[in-house]
Design an enzyme around this catalytic site. Structure first.
Site, PDB file in Angstrom:
ATOM      1  N   HIS A 238       0.844  -1.199   0.000  1.00 47.00           N
ATOM      2  CA  HIS A 238       0.000   0.000   0.000  1.00 47.00           C
ATOM      3  C   HIS A 238       0.882   1.252   0.000  1.00 47.00           C
ATOM      4  O   HIS A 238       0.658   2.182  -0.781  1.00 47.00           O
ATOM      5  CB  HIS A 238      -0.924  -0.016   1.236  1.00 47.00           C
ATOM      6  CG  HIS A 238      -1.689   1.249   1.434  1.00 47.00           C
ATOM      7  ND1 HIS A 238      -2.939   1.443   0.904  1.00 47.00           N
ATOM      8  CD2 HIS A 238      -1.376   2.383   2.106  1.00 47.00           C
ATOM      9  CE1 HIS A 238      -3.364   2.651   1.242  1.00 47.00           C
ATOM     10  NE2 HIS A 238      -2.430   3.245   1.981  1.00 47.00           N
ATOM     11  N   GLU A 239       1.890   1.266   0.862  1.00 51.42           N
ATOM     12  CA  GLU A 239       2.799   2.419   0.919  1.00 51.42           C
ATOM     13  C   GLU A 239       3.584   2.552  -0.378  1.00 51.42           C
ATOM     14  O   GLU A 239       3.831   3.666  -0.855  1.00 51.42           O
ATOM     15  CB  GLU A 239       3.730   2.310   2.125  1.00 51.42           C
ATOM     16  CG  GLU A 239       3.001   2.353   3.469  1.00 51.42           C
ATOM     17  CD  GLU A 239       2.075   3.561   3.630  1.00 51.42           C
ATOM     18  OE1 GLU A 239       2.435   4.665   3.160  1.00 51.42           O
ATOM     19  OE2 GLU A 239       0.989   3.405   4.219  1.00 51.42           O
TER      20      GLU A 239
END
Length: 141
Positions: free
Chosen positions: A5-6
């Site tokens: 996600h990051e």
């Protein structure tokens, strides 16, 4: 899942993803607004004997608080897109086993829903402030 996600955010920046550029552009204004909102509202209350002037200060404070709503609203597509990118990367690269992919999807969905919940709370607080001021103005009229 969270690491992907990051990484999705990093890809958003690298690809000039419009919503993340918008969010980054409004951060300074929303930071100022969030710091000024409550002090302005309190100043307006303190000067309530001055009539229309105090109402103006209160409404400016509420408008500053409204910038938080705008920021959180702008954050939603950024976060949902990063999670979507993460899940796609996990699936395409087989980073996780199929049963682990389901767990990653549940975690990322739950994380995204925290942004929806935060936006909902901020909208309700914004409306509450408006109703309090409007109610106070009706009583004075």
């Amino acid at each position: 899942g969270v690491a992907c996600h990051e990484a999705g955010h990093a890809v958003q920046y690298a690809q000039d993803y419009a919503p993340i550029k918008l969010r980054a552009a409004i951060i300074p204004v929303t930071n100022i607004g969030s710091k000024l909102a409550i002090p302005l509202i309190l100043l307006g209350i303190l000067f309530s004997g001055l009539g229309q002037f105090s109402d103006t200060i209160i409404y400016i404070g509420i408008a500053c608080f409204g910038l938080s709503v705008v920021f959180q609203f702008a954050t939603l597509p950024v976060e949902f897109n990063a999670s979507h990118r993460a899940l796609r990367a996990i699936e395409e690269s087989a980073l996780l086993l199929p049963e682990e992919q389901g767990a990653a999807k549940r975690v990322l969905t739950a994380a995204a829903l925290t942004y929806v919940a935060a936006l909902s709370v901020t909208i309700m607080q914004f409306l509450r402030l408006l109703l309090i001021v409007a109610g106070g103005n009706r009583r004075r009229d």
